[in-house]
Design a protein around this motif. Structure first.
Motif, PDB file in Angstrom:
ATOM      1  N   GLU A   4      39.407  40.236  37.698  1.00  0.00           N
ATOM      2  CA  GLU A   4      39.066  41.586  38.146  1.00  0.00           C
ATOM      3  C   GLU A   4      37.680  41.638  38.781  1.00  0.00           C
ATOM      4  O   GLU A   4      37.408  42.514  39.597  1.00  0.00           O
ATOM      5  CB  GLU A   4      39.135  42.569  36.975  1.00  0.00           C
ATOM      6  N   ILE A   5      36.827  40.707  38.396  1.00  0.00           N
ATOM      7  CA  ILE A   5      35.466  40.652  38.934  1.00  0.00           C
ATOM      8  C   ILE A   5      35.130  39.202  39.274  1.00  0.00           C
ATOM      9  O   ILE A   5      35.430  38.291  38.503  1.00  0.00           O
ATOM     10  CB  ILE A   5      34.427  41.188  37.925  1.00  0.00           C
ATOM     11  N   SER A   6      34.507  38.994  40.415  1.00  0.00           N
ATOM     12  CA  SER A   6      33.989  37.684  40.803  1.00  0.00           C
ATOM     13  C   SER A   6      32.467  37.729  40.714  1.00  0.00           C
ATOM     14  O   SER A   6      31.831  38.574  41.350  1.00  0.00           O
ATOM     15  CB  SER A   6      34.414  37.324  42.231  1.00  0.00           C
ATOM     16  N   ILE A   7      31.928  36.852  39.916  1.00  0.00           N
ATOM     17  CA  ILE A   7      30.479  36.745  39.761  1.00  0.00           C
ATOM     18  C   ILE A   7      30.010  35.606  40.665  1.00  0.00           C
ATOM     19  O   ILE A   7      30.571  34.513  40.629  1.00  0.00           O
ATOM     20  CB  ILE A   7      30.107  36.433  38.300  1.00  0.00           C
ATOM     21  N   VAL A   8      29.007  35.869  41.484  1.00  0.00           N
ATOM     22  CA  VAL A   8      28.497  34.860  42.411  1.00  0.00           C
ATOM     23  C   VAL A   8      27.054  34.546  42.042  1.00  0.00           C
ATOM     24  O   VAL A   8      26.208  35.443  41.970  1.00  0.00           O
ATOM     25  CB  VAL A   8      28.592  35.352  43.873  1.00  0.00           C
ATOM     26  N   ILE A   9      26.813  33.250  41.816  1.00  0.00           N
ATOM     27  CA  ILE A   9      25.477  32.777  41.448  1.00  0.00           C
ATOM     28  C   ILE A   9      25.037  31.707  42.448  1.00  0.00           C
ATOM     29  O   ILE A   9      25.616  30.628  42.489  1.00  0.00           O
ATOM     30  CB  ILE A   9      25.467  32.162  40.031  1.00  0.00           C
ATOM     31  N   PHE A  33      37.064  37.582  34.458  1.00  0.00           N
ATOM     32  CA  PHE A  33      36.183  37.328  35.592  1.00  0.00           C
ATOM     33  C   PHE A  33      36.280  35.864  35.995  1.00  0.00           C
ATOM     34  O   PHE A  33      36.787  35.029  35.251  1.00  0.00           O
ATOM     35  CB  PHE A  33      34.729  37.676  35.248  1.00  0.00           C
ATOM     36  N   GLU A  34      35.778  35.591  37.192  1.00  0.00           N
ATOM     37  CA  GLU A  34      35.512  34.222  37.612  1.00  0.00           C
ATOM     38  C   GLU A  34      34.023  34.159  37.911  1.00  0.00           C
ATOM     39  O   GLU A  34      33.410  35.151  38.306  1.00  0.00           O
ATOM     40  CB  GLU A  34      36.328  33.826  38.846  1.00  0.00           C
ATOM     41  N   CYS A  35      33.450  32.993  37.697  1.00  0.00           N
ATOM     42  CA  CYS A  35      32.023  32.786  37.942  1.00  0.00           C
ATOM     43  C   CYS A  35      31.886  31.684  38.981  1.00  0.00           C
ATOM     44  O   CYS A  35      32.102  30.503  38.678  1.00  0.00           O
ATOM     45  CB  CYS A  35      31.324  32.416  36.639  1.00  0.00           C
ATOM     46  N   ILE A  36      31.544  32.064  40.194  1.00  0.00           N
ATOM     47  CA  ILE A  36      31.421  31.128  41.311  1.00  0.00           C
ATOM     48  C   ILE A  36      29.955  30.754  41.464  1.00  0.00           C
ATOM     49  O   ILE A  36      29.116  31.607  41.742  1.00  0.00           O
ATOM     50  CB  ILE A  36      31.948  31.759  42.611  1.00  0.00           C
ATOM     51  N   ASP A  53      33.289  23.687  29.894  1.00  0.00           N
ATOM     52  CA  ASP A  53      34.735  23.505  29.983  1.00  0.00           C
ATOM     53  C   ASP A  53      35.397  24.878  29.938  1.00  0.00           C
ATOM     54  O   ASP A  53      35.968  25.279  28.928  1.00  0.00           O
ATOM     55  CB  ASP A  53      35.218  22.613  28.837  1.00  0.00           C
ATOM     56  N   ASP A  54      35.255  25.607  31.025  1.00  0.00           N
ATOM     57  CA  ASP A  54      35.821  26.950  31.120  1.00  0.00           C
ATOM     58  C   ASP A  54      36.379  27.111  32.533  1.00  0.00           C
ATOM     59  O   ASP A  54      35.634  26.992  33.504  1.00  0.00           O
ATOM     60  CB  ASP A  54      34.738  27.995  30.853  1.00  0.00           C
ATOM     61  N   PRO A  55      37.670  27.362  32.658  1.00  0.00           N
ATOM     62  CA  PRO A  55      38.276  27.447  33.990  1.00  0.00           C
ATOM     63  C   PRO A  55      37.760  28.609  34.841  1.00  0.00           C
ATOM     64  O   PRO A  55      37.973  28.632  36.045  1.00  0.00           O
ATOM     65  CB  PRO A  55      39.772  27.599  33.696  1.00  0.00           C
ATOM     66  N   ARG A  56      37.059  29.540  34.226  1.00  0.00           N
ATOM     67  CA  ARG A  56      36.501  30.664  34.995  1.00  0.00           C
ATOM     68  C   ARG A  56      35.259  30.269  35.765  1.00  0.00           C
ATOM     69  O   ARG A  56      34.833  30.988  36.674  1.00  0.00           O
ATOM     70  CB  ARG A  56      36.184  31.829  34.060  1.00  0.00           C
ATOM     71  N   ILE A  57      34.670  29.132  35.433  1.00  0.00           N
ATOM     72  CA  ILE A  57      33.469  28.657  36.123  1.00  0.00           C
ATOM     73  C   ILE A  57      33.883  27.729  37.251  1.00  0.00           C
ATOM     74  O   ILE A  57      34.561  26.724  37.029  1.00  0.00           O
ATOM     75  CB  ILE A  57      32.526  27.928  35.154  1.00  0.00           C
ATOM     76  N   ALA A  78      35.697  34.326  46.829  1.00  0.00           N
ATOM     77  CA  ALA A  78      36.001  35.141  45.652  1.00  0.00           C
ATOM     78  C   ALA A  78      37.452  35.614  45.681  1.00  0.00           C
ATOM     79  O   ALA A  78      37.993  35.939  46.731  1.00  0.00           O
ATOM     80  CB  ALA A  78      35.060  36.343  45.589  1.00  0.00           C
ATOM     81  N   GLN A  79      38.061  35.654  44.501  1.00  0.00           N
ATOM     82  CA  GLN A  79      39.431  36.119  44.377  1.00  0.00           C
ATOM     83  C   GLN A  79      39.520  37.620  44.132  1.00  0.00           C
ATOM     84  O   GLN A  79      40.587  38.208  44.249  1.00  0.00           O
ATOM     85  CB  GLN A  79      40.124  35.394  43.224  1.00  0.00           C
ATOM     86  N   SER A  80      38.426  38.229  43.763  1.00  0.00           N
ATOM     87  CA  SER A  80      38.422  39.650  43.430  1.00  0.00           C
ATOM     88  C   SER A  80      37.759  40.471  44.537  1.00  0.00           C
ATOM     89  O   SER A  80      36.937  39.965  45.293  1.00  0.00           O
ATOM     90  CB  SER A  80      37.652  39.857  42.118  1.00  0.00           C
ATOM     91  N   ASP A  81      38.106  41.738  44.577  1.00  0.00           N
ATOM     92  CA  ASP A  81      37.445  42.662  45.498  1.00  0.00           C
ATOM     93  C   ASP A  81      36.124  43.167  44.923  1.00  0.00           C
ATOM     94  O   ASP A  81      35.278  43.682  45.653  1.00  0.00           O
ATOM     95  CB  ASP A  81      38.344  43.862  45.796  1.00  0.00           C
ATOM     96  N   LEU A  82      35.949  43.045  43.619  1.00  0.00           N
ATOM     97  CA  LEU A  82      34.710  43.460  42.965  1.00  0.00           C
ATOM     98  C   LEU A  82      33.820  42.242  42.790  1.00  0.00           C
ATOM     99  O   LEU A  82      34.220  41.243  42.195  1.00  0.00           O
ATOM    100  CB  LEU A  82      34.999  44.086  41.599  1.00  0.00           C
ATOM    101  N   ILE A  83      32.597  42.337  43.302  1.00  0.00           N
ATOM    102  CA  ILE A  83      31.654  41.224  43.275  1.00  0.00           C
ATOM    103  C   ILE A  83      30.425  41.632  42.471  1.00  0.00           C
ATOM    104  O   ILE A  83      29.894  42.727  42.649  1.00  0.00           O
ATOM    105  CB  ILE A  83      31.200  40.830  44.703  1.00  0.00           C
ATOM    106  N   ALA A  84      29.987  40.740  41.604  1.00  0.00           N
ATOM    107  CA  ALA A  84      28.731  40.925  40.876  1.00  0.00           C
ATOM    108  C   ALA A  84      27.832  39.740  41.205  1.00  0.00           C
ATOM    109  O   ALA A  84      28.274  38.593  41.132  1.00  0.00           O
ATOM    110  CB  ALA A  84      28.984  41.004  39.377  1.00  0.00           C
ATOM    111  N   PHE A  85      26.610  40.015  41.586  1.00  0.00           N
ATOM    112  CA  PHE A  85      25.656  38.958  41.902  1.00  0.00           C
ATOM    113  C   PHE A  85      24.720  38.733  40.718  1.00  0.00           C
ATOM    114  O   PHE A  85      24.290  39.685  40.066  1.00  0.00           O
ATOM    115  CB  PHE A  85      24.824  39.316  43.128  1.00  0.00           C
ATOM    116  N   LEU A  86      24.429  37.480  40.469  1.00  0.00           N
ATOM    117  CA  LEU A  86      23.491  37.116  39.403  1.00  0.00           C
ATOM    118  C   LEU A  86      22.665  35.940  39.901  1.00  0.00           C
ATOM    119  O   LEU A  86      23.217  34.980  40.443  1.00  0.00           O
ATOM    120  CB  LEU A  86      24.270  36.726  38.136  1.00  0.00           C
ATOM    121  N   ASP A  87      21.354  36.015  39.735  1.00  0.00           N
ATOM    122  CA  ASP A  87      20.497  34.901  40.110  1.00  0.00           C
ATOM    123  C   ASP A  87      20.549  33.830  39.023  1.00  0.00           C
ATOM    124  O   ASP A  87      20.783  34.127  37.844  1.00  0.00           O
ATOM    125  CB  ASP A  87      19.060  35.365  40.322  1.00  0.00           C
ATOM    126  N   ALA A  88      20.322  32.593  39.403  1.00  0.00           N
ATOM    127  CA  ALA A  88      20.458  31.451  38.501  1.00  0.00           C
ATOM    128  C   ALA A  88      19.388  31.403  37.420  1.00  0.00           C
ATOM    129  O   ALA A  88      19.483  30.608  36.493  1.00  0.00           O
ATOM    130  CB  ALA A  88      20.453  30.151  39.301  1.00  0.00           C
TER     131      ALA A  88
END
Length: 97
Positions: A4-9, A33-36, A53-57, A78-88
């Protein structure tokens, strides 16, 4: 299941911080979520990410560039239309999402 949410780092030489950042994502109360992670590091950052070891990462190697271009690359895959940005080098509270 589609996230539902794609997190981009964007990740560039943040080995000192990336574990805390990823741990804060994995501790979210919202779980779908997925974490890209778009990586252009020259330090051991990608090795640290691969320890999870998490398939969401999803770790994506990327040419050295700006954080903005890395974020844009993350949005493109991203697979989702909702994007969340997070700095590393940042962290979220568990209920952020």
């Amino acid at each position: 299941m589609k996230p539902e949410i794609s997190i981009v780092i964007p990740l560039y030489n943040k080995a000192r911080y990336i574990r805390r950042t990823i741990d804060s994502v994995l501790c979210q109360t919202f779980r779908n979520f997925e974490c890209i992670i778009i990586d252009s590091s020259t330090d051991e950052s990608p090795e640290l990410v691969r320890q999870y070891d998490d398939p969401r990462i999803v770790l994506v190697p990327y040419e050295k560039s700006t954080a903005a271009r890395a974020r844009n690359q993350g949005v493109r895959i991203a697979q989702s239309d909702l994007i969340a940005f997070l700095d590393a080098d940042d962290e979220w509270q568990p209920d952020h999402l």
